[in-house]
Design a protein around this motif. Structure first.
Motif, PDB file in Angstrom:
ATOM      1  N   ASP A   1       0.839  -1.137   0.121  1.00 22.27           N
ATOM      2  CA  ASP A   1       0.264   0.003  -0.014  1.00 22.27           C
ATOM      3  C   ASP A   1       0.918   1.167  -0.109  1.00 22.27           C
ATOM      4  O   ASP A   1       2.004   1.189   0.336  1.00 22.27           O
ATOM      5  CB  ASP A   1      -0.921   0.116   1.179  1.00 22.27           C
ATOM      6  CG  ASP A   1      -1.999  -1.098   1.298  1.00 22.27           C
ATOM      7  OD1 ASP A   1      -2.358  -1.401  -0.147  1.00 22.27           O
ATOM      8  OD2 ASP A   1      -2.437  -1.397   2.038  1.00 22.27           O
ATOM      9  N   VAL A   2       0.298   2.319  -0.125  1.00 25.83           N
ATOM     10  CA  VAL A   2       0.978   3.726  -0.304  1.00 25.83           C
ATOM     11  C   VAL A   2       0.381   4.837   0.378  1.00 25.83           C
ATOM     12  O   VAL A   2      -0.724   4.871   0.687  1.00 25.83           O
ATOM     13  CB  VAL A   2       0.881   4.091  -1.759  1.00 25.83           C
ATOM     14  CG1 VAL A   2       1.705   5.718  -1.892  1.00 25.83           C
ATOM     15  CG2 VAL A   2       1.639   3.228  -2.701  1.00 25.83           C
ATOM     16  N   LEU A   3       1.346   5.388   1.415  1.00 23.23           N
ATOM     17  CA  LEU A   3       1.186   6.433   1.906  1.00 23.23           C
ATOM     18  C   LEU A   3       2.094   7.733   1.538  1.00 23.23           C
ATOM     19  O   LEU A   3       3.212   7.643   1.812  1.00 23.23           O
ATOM     20  CB  LEU A   3       1.305   6.443   3.552  1.00 23.23           C
ATOM     21  CG  LEU A   3       1.053   7.733   4.442  1.00 23.23           C
ATOM     22  CD1 LEU A   3      -0.190   8.555   4.261  1.00 23.23           C
ATOM     23  CD2 LEU A   3       1.139   7.456   5.830  1.00 23.23           C
ATOM     24  N   TYR A   4       1.620   8.836   0.837  1.00 17.90           N
ATOM     25  CA  TYR A   4       2.188   9.659   0.565  1.00 17.90           C
ATOM     26  C   TYR A   4       2.021  10.999   1.351  1.00 17.90           C
ATOM     27  O   TYR A   4       0.790  11.395   1.347  1.00 17.90           O
ATOM     28  CB  TYR A   4       2.002  10.041  -1.180  1.00 17.90           C
ATOM     29  CG  TYR A   4       2.699  11.196  -1.586  1.00 17.90           C
ATOM     30  CD1 TYR A   4       3.942  11.381  -1.641  1.00 17.90           C
ATOM     31  CD2 TYR A   4       2.069  12.288  -2.264  1.00 17.90           C
ATOM     32  CE1 TYR A   4       4.756  12.425  -2.139  1.00 17.90           C
ATOM     33  CE2 TYR A   4       2.659  13.628  -2.681  1.00 17.90           C
ATOM     34  CZ  TYR A   4       3.863  13.472  -2.864  1.00 17.90           C
ATOM     35  OH  TYR A   4       4.512  14.645  -3.096  1.00 17.90           O
ATOM     36  N   LEU A   5       2.999  11.576   1.828  1.00 19.99           N
ATOM     37  CA  LEU A   5       3.242  13.033   2.378  1.00 19.99           C
ATOM     38  C   LEU A   5       3.609  13.888   1.762  1.00 19.99           C
ATOM     39  O   LEU A   5       4.989  14.001   1.271  1.00 19.99           O
ATOM     40  CB  LEU A   5       3.936  12.722   3.938  1.00 19.99           C
ATOM     41  CG  LEU A   5       3.747  13.651   4.854  1.00 19.99           C
ATOM     42  CD1 LEU A   5       2.236  13.743   5.396  1.00 19.99           C
ATOM     43  CD2 LEU A   5       4.668  13.306   6.020  1.00 19.99           C
ATOM     44  N   SER A   6       2.836  14.739   1.286  1.00 26.91           N
ATOM     45  CA  SER A   6       3.217  15.821   0.257  1.00 26.91           C
ATOM     46  C   SER A   6       3.568  17.115   0.815  1.00 26.91           C
ATOM     47  O   SER A   6       3.476  17.284   1.814  1.00 26.91           O
ATOM     48  CB  SER A   6       2.186  16.010  -0.961  1.00 26.91           C
ATOM     49  OG  SER A   6       1.388  17.199  -0.161  1.00 26.91           O
ATOM     50  N   PHE A   7       4.521  17.824  -0.161  1.00 27.74           N
ATOM     51  CA  PHE A   7       4.774  19.210   0.066  1.00 27.74           C
ATOM     52  C   PHE A   7       3.414  20.090   0.182  1.00 27.74           C
ATOM     53  O   PHE A   7       2.602  19.804  -0.617  1.00 27.74           O
ATOM     54  CB  PHE A   7       5.677  19.598  -0.930  1.00 27.74           C
ATOM     55  CG  PHE A   7       6.123  20.957  -1.249  1.00 27.74           C
ATOM     56  CD1 PHE A   7       6.932  21.726   0.113  1.00 27.74           C
ATOM     57  CD2 PHE A   7       6.188  21.919  -2.082  1.00 27.74           C
ATOM     58  CE1 PHE A   7       7.209  23.025   0.299  1.00 27.74           C
ATOM     59  CE2 PHE A   7       6.607  23.111  -2.174  1.00 27.74           C
ATOM     60  CZ  PHE A   7       7.249  23.875  -1.097  1.00 27.74           C
ATOM     61  N   THR A   8       3.551  21.198   1.042  1.00 25.57           N
ATOM     62  CA  THR A   8       2.277  21.945   1.139  1.00 25.57           C
ATOM     63  C   THR A   8       1.589  22.317  -0.126  1.00 25.57           C
ATOM     64  O   THR A   8       2.235  22.982  -0.982  1.00 25.57           O
ATOM     65  CB  THR A   8       2.670  23.160   2.155  1.00 25.57           C
ATOM     66  OG1 THR A   8       1.294  23.952   2.164  1.00 25.57           O
ATOM     67  CG2 THR A   8       3.803  23.789   1.476  1.00 25.57           C
ATOM     68  N   SER A   9       0.324  22.130  -0.214  1.00 30.84           N
ATOM     69  CA  SER A   9      -0.560  22.486  -1.219  1.00 30.84           C
ATOM     70  C   SER A   9      -0.338  24.177  -1.355  1.00 30.84           C
ATOM     71  O   SER A   9      -0.834  24.866  -2.389  1.00 30.84           O
ATOM     72  CB  SER A   9      -1.652  22.037  -1.141  1.00 30.84           C
ATOM     73  OG  SER A   9      -2.579  22.470  -0.047  1.00 30.84           O
ATOM     74  N   GLY A  10       0.074  24.766  -0.169  1.00 27.44           N
ATOM     75  CA  GLY A  10       0.114  26.226  -0.059  1.00 27.44           C
ATOM     76  C   GLY A  10       1.139  27.021  -0.956  1.00 27.44           C
ATOM     77  O   GLY A  10       1.010  28.023  -1.211  1.00 27.44           O
ATOM     78  N   LEU A  11       1.928  26.241  -1.366  1.00 24.32           N
ATOM     79  CA  LEU A  11       3.167  26.599  -1.923  1.00 24.32           C
ATOM     80  C   LEU A  11       3.471  25.537  -3.344  1.00 24.32           C
ATOM     81  O   LEU A  11       4.360  26.147  -4.246  1.00 24.32           O
ATOM     82  CB  LEU A  11       4.319  26.508  -1.316  1.00 24.32           C
ATOM     83  CG  LEU A  11       4.699  27.379   0.155  1.00 24.32           C
ATOM     84  CD1 LEU A  11       5.585  27.170   0.995  1.00 24.32           C
ATOM     85  CD2 LEU A  11       4.302  28.821  -0.446  1.00 24.32           C
ATOM     86  N   SER A  12       2.906  24.911  -3.782  1.00 23.00           N
ATOM     87  CA  SER A  12       2.829  24.241  -4.845  1.00 23.00           C
ATOM     88  C   SER A  12       1.816  23.151  -5.389  1.00 23.00           C
ATOM     89  O   SER A  12       0.772  23.049  -4.355  1.00 23.00           O
ATOM     90  CB  SER A  12       4.059  22.963  -4.628  1.00 23.00           C
ATOM     91  OG  SER A  12       4.136  22.144  -5.674  1.00 23.00           O
ATOM     92  N   GLY A  13       1.670  22.888  -6.608  1.00 25.22           N
ATOM     93  CA  GLY A  13       0.572  22.208  -7.148  1.00 25.22           C
ATOM     94  C   GLY A  13       0.708  20.645  -6.889  1.00 25.22           C
ATOM     95  O   GLY A  13      -0.004  20.001  -7.519  1.00 25.22           O
ATOM     96  N   SER A  14       1.958  20.011  -6.502  1.00 20.83           N
ATOM     97  CA  SER A  14       2.033  18.657  -6.682  1.00 20.83           C
ATOM     98  C   SER A  14       1.158  17.980  -5.773  1.00 20.83           C
ATOM     99  O   SER A  14       0.720  16.810  -6.275  1.00 20.83           O
ATOM    100  CB  SER A  14       3.412  18.559  -6.044  1.00 20.83           C
ATOM    101  OG  SER A  14       4.528  19.060  -7.037  1.00 20.83           O
TER     102      SER A  14
END
Length: 289
Positions: free
Chosen positions: A85-98
Motif C-alpha cells: 500500500d502507499v502513504l504519500y506525504l506531500s509538500f504543502t499545497s499552499g506553495l505547490s500544485g504537486s
C-alpha cells in the motif's frame, strides 16, 4: 497487516543519513540552473548542494518544477506491483500544485488497480517543517503503526508543525512569486532580517522583521520554549542554506535552553527550497508538545 510504503518528496529537508535510515521513498522535484536540468534527490545523486549555492552566489537564477502526475503514477504503480500500500506525504499545497498532481495520479492508478490502497495527505509543511513531520511519521511506522493508524496521526497533526525561517532578504521569494513585491522591498532594507513562517493553510507568511543576524537567531531560538511545555522531549530539525555557522549557533543555543542534543538534526536546505530562499537562510522546525 499488509505492508505499506511511506513516500515523500525532495522538498522535505532532512540530513541525508537520516533519510537512508528511515526507509522512506523520496520522489524528486526538478530544477534548472545555467541551462542544466537536475532531479534533486536528498542523497545528491543528481545535483550537488554546494555547487548549487556557488552558482547562486555568482548570480544564477534557478527555476524549480513541481512533480507531474505521470511521475507519481509510475512510482505508485511500482509499490502496488510489489504488493504494498502507499502513504504519500506531500509538500504543502499552499506553495505547490504537486499535491493535486498526486491526487490525479492516485485516481489514474486506482482505475487500473481498484483494490489498491493509496493515501495522499497534504503535509501543509515545507522544508525542515516537512522534514521533521516526515521523520516523526516514519518513526511511528517503525514502531508498527498500520497505514490507517498513521493516516489518522498525520491528518490530526498536519498544519501543526512550527516553522521559523530567517532569510537574508526576500528577493528570491518575491522572484518566485511566494511574496508580494511590497513585502520584498520592505524586507530588503539595510540590516533587516525577515522572519517567516508557514501558516495553518501551508502558506508562507512574514511574521517579523528583526535588525541584524543575532536578533534574528534569538527570535528563532526563543520560539520552541514559547510554544512547547517540554523542551527536553522536543524533536527539531535545524536547516541552513549554505550557512552552517548559523545552524550550529542555533543548535548550541537551543541545547542551552533545554533541548536534548540527540533530538536535534541539522540539515542542508536543498536546491528546491534554496531557489526560493537564497543563501544564508537558517530555520528551525518542530511539532510543539
Amino acid at each position: 497487516m499488509k505492508d505499506y510504503i511511506l513516500i515523500s518528496d525532495s522538498t522535505a529537508d532532512l540530513p541525508i543519513e537520516v533519510i537512508k535510515e528511515l526507509n522512506v521513498k523520496i520522489i524528486p522535484f526538478s530544477y534548472s540552473i545555467n541551462d542544466d536540468l537536475y532531479y534533486y534527490y536528498l542523497d545528491e545523486r543528481d545535483g550537488n548542494i554546494n555547487e548549487f549555492y556557488g552558482n547562486l552566489k555568482e548570480g544564477a537564477m534557478p527555476v524549480t518544477s513541481q512533480i507531474n502526475p505521470m511521475t507519481y503514477e509510475d512510482e505508485f504503480k511500482k509499490c502496488i506491483k510489489d504488493g504494498k500500500d502507499v502513504l504519500y506525504l506531500s509538500f504543502t499545497s499552499g506553495l505547490s500544485g504537486s499535491y493535486q498532481s498526486a491526487l490525479i495520479a492516485r485516481n489514474a492508478v486506482l482505475e487500473k488497480y481498484p483494490d489498491a490502497k493509496i493515501e495522499i495527505i497534504d503535509s501543509l509543511a515545507a522544508s525542515v517543517g516537512q522534514g521533521v513531520f516526515l521523520y516523526l511519521a516514519a518513526k511511528l511506522k517503525e514502531k508498527g503503526k498500520s497505514i490507517d493508524e498513521l493516516v489518522a496521526w498525520v491528518n490530526e497533526n498536519a498544519g501543526k508543525v512550527s516553522h521559523w525561517f530567517m532569510v537574508e532578504d526576500l528577493f528570491h521569494l518575491n522572484r518566485g512569486g511566494r511574496l508580494s513585491a511590497v513585502s520584498a522591498v520592505v524586507g530588503s532594507a539595510l540590516k533587516i532580517k525577515p522572519i517567516l513562517s508557514v501558516d495553518e493553510e501551508g502558506k508562507l507568511v512574514v511574521k517579523a522583521k528583526t535588525r541584524g543576524v543575532n536578533k534574528a537567531l534569538d527570535y528563532l531560538v526563543n520560539k520552541p520554549g514559547e510554544e512547547s511545555k517540554n523542551l527536553s522531549e522536543l524533536v527539531a530539525v535545524i536547516g541552513h542554506a549554505d550557512a552552517i555557522d548559523k545552524a550550529e549557533k542555533i543548535k548550541s543555543m537551543v541545547i542551552e535552553a533545554g533541548m536534548k542534543e540527540e533530538n536535534i538534526m541539522i540539515a542542508p536546505i536543498g536546491p528546491i527550497i534554496g531557489t526560493h530562499v537564497g543563501s544564508g537562510m537558517a530555520a528551525i522546525a518542530y511539532l510543539p508538545m
